[in-house]
Design a protein around this motif. Structure first.
Motif, PDB file in Angstrom:
ATOM      1  N   GLY A 284      72.763  35.297  21.165  1.00  0.00           N
ATOM      2  CA  GLY A 284      73.896  35.527  20.277  1.00  0.00           C
ATOM      3  C   GLY A 284      74.172  34.342  19.381  1.00  0.00           C
ATOM      4  O   GLY A 284      73.241  33.713  18.861  1.00  0.00           O
ATOM      5  N   LEU A 285      75.448  33.997  19.244  1.00  0.00           N
ATOM      6  CA  LEU A 285      75.899  32.978  18.308  1.00  0.00           C
ATOM      7  C   LEU A 285      76.879  32.035  19.004  1.00  0.00           C
ATOM      8  O   LEU A 285      77.372  32.327  20.088  1.00  0.00           O
ATOM      9  CB  LEU A 285      76.599  33.634  17.113  1.00  0.00           C
ATOM     10  N   ARG A 286      77.179  30.922  18.337  1.00  0.00           N
ATOM     11  CA  ARG A 286      78.257  30.029  18.771  1.00  0.00           C
ATOM     12  C   ARG A 286      79.493  30.315  17.920  1.00  0.00           C
ATOM     13  O   ARG A 286      79.373  30.526  16.712  1.00  0.00           O
ATOM     14  CB  ARG A 286      77.866  28.565  18.585  1.00  0.00           C
ATOM     15  N   VAL A 287      80.658  30.311  18.531  1.00  0.00           N
ATOM     16  CA  VAL A 287      81.906  30.493  17.799  1.00  0.00           C
ATOM     17  C   VAL A 287      82.760  29.240  17.960  1.00  0.00           C
ATOM     18  O   VAL A 287      82.809  28.644  19.028  1.00  0.00           O
ATOM     19  CB  VAL A 287      82.673  31.739  18.292  1.00  0.00           C
ATOM     20  N   GLU A 288      83.415  28.844  16.870  1.00  0.00           N
ATOM     21  CA  GLU A 288      84.329  27.701  16.892  1.00  0.00           C
ATOM     22  C   GLU A 288      85.709  28.138  16.424  1.00  0.00           C
ATOM     23  O   GLU A 288      85.846  28.816  15.403  1.00  0.00           O
ATOM     24  CB  GLU A 288      83.821  26.572  15.985  1.00  0.00           C
ATOM     25  N   HIS A 289      86.728  27.750  17.192  1.00  0.00           N
ATOM     26  CA  HIS A 289      88.132  27.945  16.828  1.00  0.00           C
ATOM     27  C   HIS A 289      88.830  26.585  16.812  1.00  0.00           C
ATOM     28  O   HIS A 289      88.416  25.673  17.542  1.00  0.00           O
ATOM     29  CB  HIS A 289      88.865  28.817  17.857  1.00  0.00           C
ATOM     30  N   PRO A 290      89.926  26.450  16.080  1.00  0.00           N
ATOM     31  CA  PRO A 290      90.768  25.268  16.284  1.00  0.00           C
ATOM     32  C   PRO A 290      91.269  25.255  17.724  1.00  0.00           C
ATOM     33  O   PRO A 290      91.735  26.283  18.236  1.00  0.00           O
ATOM     34  CB  PRO A 290      91.927  25.480  15.291  1.00  0.00           C
ATOM     35  N   TYR A 312      88.405  29.571  28.064  1.00  0.00           N
ATOM     36  CA  TYR A 312      88.467  31.010  28.286  1.00  0.00           C
ATOM     37  C   TYR A 312      87.131  31.505  28.801  1.00  0.00           C
ATOM     38  O   TYR A 312      86.094  30.844  28.648  1.00  0.00           O
ATOM     39  CB  TYR A 312      88.864  31.763  27.004  1.00  0.00           C
ATOM     40  N   ALA A 313      87.174  32.679  29.427  1.00  0.00           N
ATOM     41  CA  ALA A 313      85.961  33.372  29.869  1.00  0.00           C
ATOM     42  C   ALA A 313      86.189  34.850  29.600  1.00  0.00           C
ATOM     43  O   ALA A 313      87.115  35.455  30.140  1.00  0.00           O
ATOM     44  CB  ALA A 313      85.697  33.128  31.352  1.00  0.00           C
ATOM     45  N   LEU A 314      85.363  35.421  28.740  1.00  0.00           N
ATOM     46  CA  LEU A 314      85.570  36.784  28.265  1.00  0.00           C
ATOM     47  C   LEU A 314      84.326  37.633  28.490  1.00  0.00           C
ATOM     48  O   LEU A 314      83.200  37.158  28.321  1.00  0.00           O
ATOM     49  CB  LEU A 314      85.919  36.780  26.774  1.00  0.00           C
ATOM     50  N   THR A 315      84.542  38.877  28.854  1.00  0.00           N
ATOM     51  CA  THR A 315      83.439  39.814  29.068  1.00  0.00           C
ATOM     52  C   THR A 315      83.855  41.191  28.580  1.00  0.00           C
ATOM     53  O   THR A 315      84.997  41.612  28.773  1.00  0.00           O
ATOM     54  CB  THR A 315      83.057  39.909  30.555  1.00  0.00           C
ATOM     55  N   TRP A 316      82.930  41.875  27.930  1.00  0.00           N
ATOM     56  CA  TRP A 316      83.140  43.268  27.530  1.00  0.00           C
ATOM     57  C   TRP A 316      81.849  44.034  27.786  1.00  0.00           C
ATOM     58  O   TRP A 316      80.760  43.567  27.455  1.00  0.00           O
ATOM     59  CB  TRP A 316      83.497  43.364  26.043  1.00  0.00           C
ATOM     60  N   SER A 324      76.227  44.104  27.884  1.00  0.00           N
ATOM     61  CA  SER A 324      77.436  43.300  27.987  1.00  0.00           C
ATOM     62  C   SER A 324      77.477  42.288  26.855  1.00  0.00           C
ATOM     63  O   SER A 324      76.437  41.787  26.417  1.00  0.00           O
ATOM     64  CB  SER A 324      77.490  42.552  29.326  1.00  0.00           C
ATOM     65  N   CYS A 325      78.674  42.010  26.398  1.00  0.00           N
ATOM     66  CA  CYS A 325      78.909  40.892  25.485  1.00  0.00           C
ATOM     67  C   CYS A 325      79.867  39.959  26.214  1.00  0.00           C
ATOM     68  O   CYS A 325      80.870  40.412  26.780  1.00  0.00           O
ATOM     69  CB  CYS A 325      79.519  41.374  24.176  1.00  0.00           C
ATOM     70  N   TYR A 326      79.552  38.673  26.233  1.00  0.00           N
ATOM     71  CA  TYR A 326      80.404  37.760  26.991  1.00  0.00           C
ATOM     72  C   TYR A 326      80.333  36.351  26.420  1.00  0.00           C
ATOM     73  O   TYR A 326      79.401  35.992  25.687  1.00  0.00           O
ATOM     74  CB  TYR A 326      80.020  37.749  28.474  1.00  0.00           C
ATOM     75  N   SER A 327      81.368  35.576  26.746  1.00  0.00           N
ATOM     76  CA  SER A 327      81.358  34.159  26.374  1.00  0.00           C
ATOM     77  C   SER A 327      80.528  33.402  27.401  1.00  0.00           C
ATOM     78  O   SER A 327      80.451  33.787  28.566  1.00  0.00           O
ATOM     79  CB  SER A 327      82.780  33.607  26.324  1.00  0.00           C
ATOM     80  N   ALA A 361      87.451  24.146  19.792  1.00  0.00           N
ATOM     81  CA  ALA A 361      86.999  24.936  20.935  1.00  0.00           C
ATOM     82  C   ALA A 361      85.762  25.712  20.515  1.00  0.00           C
ATOM     83  O   ALA A 361      85.758  26.341  19.454  1.00  0.00           O
ATOM     84  CB  ALA A 361      88.089  25.895  21.386  1.00  0.00           C
ATOM     85  N   ASN A 362      84.700  25.657  21.310  1.00  0.00           N
ATOM     86  CA  ASN A 362      83.511  26.432  20.951  1.00  0.00           C
ATOM     87  C   ASN A 362      82.913  27.081  22.185  1.00  0.00           C
ATOM     88  O   ASN A 362      83.074  26.602  23.307  1.00  0.00           O
ATOM     89  CB  ASN A 362      82.483  25.564  20.205  1.00  0.00           C
ATOM     90  N   SER A 363      82.246  28.189  21.959  1.00  0.00           N
ATOM     91  CA  SER A 363      81.606  28.923  23.050  1.00  0.00           C
ATOM     92  C   SER A 363      80.464  29.737  22.478  1.00  0.00           C
ATOM     93  O   SER A 363      80.491  30.122  21.303  1.00  0.00           O
ATOM     94  CB  SER A 363      82.615  29.853  23.731  1.00  0.00           C
ATOM     95  N   ALA A 364      79.484  30.006  23.316  1.00  0.00           N
ATOM     96  CA  ALA A 364      78.492  31.007  22.944  1.00  0.00           C
ATOM     97  C   ALA A 364      79.115  32.385  23.118  1.00  0.00           C
ATOM     98  O   ALA A 364      79.875  32.618  24.058  1.00  0.00           O
ATOM     99  CB  ALA A 364      77.256  30.883  23.817  1.00  0.00           C
ATOM    100  N   LEU A 365      78.816  33.292  22.200  1.00  0.00           N
ATOM    101  CA  LEU A 365      79.128  34.713  22.355  1.00  0.00           C
ATOM    102  C   LEU A 365      77.787  35.423  22.343  1.00  0.00           C
ATOM    103  O   LEU A 365      77.075  35.396  21.335  1.00  0.00           O
ATOM    104  CB  LEU A 365      80.019  35.211  21.213  1.00  0.00           C
TER     105      LEU A 365
END
Length: 525
Positions: A284-290, A312-316, A324-327, A361-365
């Protein structure tokens, strides 16, 4: 025997005195507490911004026998035996044990062998941390890649450039021993009980160095810039390993702790008759938020004086496709980093220092992929799948290891804004959907929308996406039998992430210990 008391709700900064006051009503005001130790601390943020700590403690009391008769039916109280300290009986052997790889699996395998007095030789294709940091700096600063010394290869493995998370979903009696060793070599004491413990890349580098120095003092030989290039097999058993400089090491037992990015080693092993099989992973990709935005969502305030940067830890799960899509590898207060290890390929990863104070804040999605998405009959088809995505990202980034980026809202089909990425050496705007397979793009769009329902504000024009994230786990598994050995080659022990038996620092370390204990048991017999 001590009592374990769970779900004690107290202020975030509660000390031993305050926790004792919380415990006394549970066990009776007349009881005398001889000792109290915090075993675990987590937070309850359901009533934002009023956040409290949730503690699990171990207490010893003076009238234990009488108390247990009345307390043990209590759902939050349990009587447990005192843990006996681990004892390692020295094992004498003339066998030559080689460990290929000095990441968490190889490192803790060597550390456990050393506890039994069993010497070994460790081969690491990369360099020591001090030199490795300079090589990584050249990639991030000037786009100059060293294929043998980078974020993936070198002392400490890929985890050396990460958030240093110590989470593990598997209950293992050796978890405490791993934490004890990490603290012994410089990790902060709080990792013993934090629910989501982390060390941070800055401190982890020091821990890794001290651990290696200890191994050398115990007689362990560690050879850097020494990639295992070939195996010799005699009577279906490992007999020696070869290095690129022509050196050959006689080997009675070989531990494969090669990490998930040793693609050339996978090819070599397959050519030598080692059984490999394709396994699921995710891309997937990396996401960055403030970071302040994530703090506001999670804590109800952009800054909490007693809490660090929120995570955070997210799953769908998509019921229609079964994907599945997840952080993954969420890094509070960190940065997105270049993790390339091959020429002409762009790979992203995330990293945080211990203080997590970058403001980002960054995470892989990521979206799950399966062997049937490529050629499941070819054990290395997943490797080629990853390489294809990484090559596309390199081209889309314009070369020189710049990464392609896109505003989150534009990726979702709306009106976006500017991109703000911490990735170095640079970025280039791109339609990221042209890089990813359609089912991955679709899964990400659906997943982000679902995540926003759980964390209102997650979907925002302030978020930037960077591509690509492909090294979530190994695309290959090296099957092993009950003896821990390869199902095809004797005295060959697949281990850790690169063999498909771990997924992070802690689980890789535990698997390294598991293999070391297996070898020692075999030596004793």
């Amino acid at each position: 025997m001590p009592l374990i008391i769970r779900n004690i709700r107290a202020p975030l900064d509660a000390g031993e005195k305050q926790l004792r006051q919380q415990v006394l009503p549970l066990i009776g005001a007349t009881a005398a507490i001889k000792s109290l130790i915090v075993l675990r601390k987590s937070i309850d943020a359901r009533k934002k911004p009023h956040i409290i700590g949730v503690y699990t403690v171990r207490v010893e009391v003076d009238n234990e026998g009488d108390l247990c008769k009345t307390l043990l039916p209590h759902p939050e109280i349990e009587q447990v035996p005192l843990e006996a300290p681990m004892h390692f009986t020295r094992v004498e052997t003339k066998e030559k044990i080689v460990i290929a790889g000095f990441g968490p699996a190889g490192m803790f395998c060597a550390l456990r062998l050393a506890a039994y007095g069993v010497p070994c030789t460790v081969l690491e294709r990369g360099k020591p941390v001090s030199e490795r940091v300079k090589d990584v700096g050249l990639l991030w600063g000037r786009g100059i890649l060293d294929c043998q010394s980078n974020v993936q290869f070198g002392e400490g493995g890929a985890g050396t450039f990460s958030d240093g998370k110590l989470t593990c979903r598997v209950k293992d009696p050796n978890t405490g021993w791993v934490l004890e060793q990490l603290v012994r070599f410089g990790a902060p004491e709080v990792i013993r009980y934090q629910a989501k413990a982390h060390i941070g890349t800055d401190r982890l580098r020091k821990v890794v160095t001290r651990l290696r120095e200890h191994l050398q003092e115990q007689g362990c030989t560690i050879r850097f810039s020494s990639c295992m290039s070939e195996l010799s097999i005699t009577n279906s058993m490992v007999s020696s390993v070869h290095l690129p400089d022509g050196d050959e090491l006689t080997c009675d037992r070989l531990v494969l702790a090669i990490g998930h990015s040793a693609r050339d080693t996978y090819h070599m092993l397959l050519s030598r008759g080692v059984v490999l099989e394709a396994k699921p992973f995710a891309v997937g990709l990396r996401v960055e938020h403030p970071q302040q935005l994530i703090n506001q969502i999670q804590y109800g305030t952009s800054h909490h004086p007693l809490l660090g940067s929120a995570e955070y830890a997210l799953t769908w799960n998509d019921l229609a496709s079964g994907r599945s899509c997840y952080s993954f590898c969420m890094c509070p207060g960190g940065t997105v980093i270049a993790g390339s290890s091959e020429v002409g390929m762009v790979v992203t990863n995330g990293m945080s220092n211990h203080d997590r104070n970058s403001g980002i804040a960054n995470s892989a999605l990521v979206v799950s992929v399966r062997p049937e998405d490529f050629d499941q009959k070819d054990p290395l088809s997943g490797v080629r799948f990853q390489q294809d995505l990484e090559s596309r990202a390199f081209i889309a980034g314009g070369g020189e290891y710049h990464a392609p980026v896109q505003n989150m809202m534009t990726f979702l089909g709306g009106k976006g804004g500017e991109c703000h990425s911490s990735y170095r050496p640079g970025t280039k705007y791109c339609d990221l959907q042209t890089i990813l397979p359609d089912y991955v793009s679709l899964g990400l769009r659906q997943g982000i929308t679902a995540f926003d329902r759980k964390m209102r504000g997650f979907k925002t024009i302030e978020a930037t996406l960077t591509g690509v994230e492909t090294r979530t786990s190994a695309p290959v598994r090296i099957p092993r039998g009950e003896s821990g050995e390869s199902v095809a080659i004797g005295r060959l022990y697949p281990c850790g992430e690169g063999a498909g038996y771990a997924g992070g620092i802690m689980s890789a370390a535990l698997d390294g210990i598991r293999i070391a204990d297996t070898i020692v048991a075999s030596l004793k017999h």
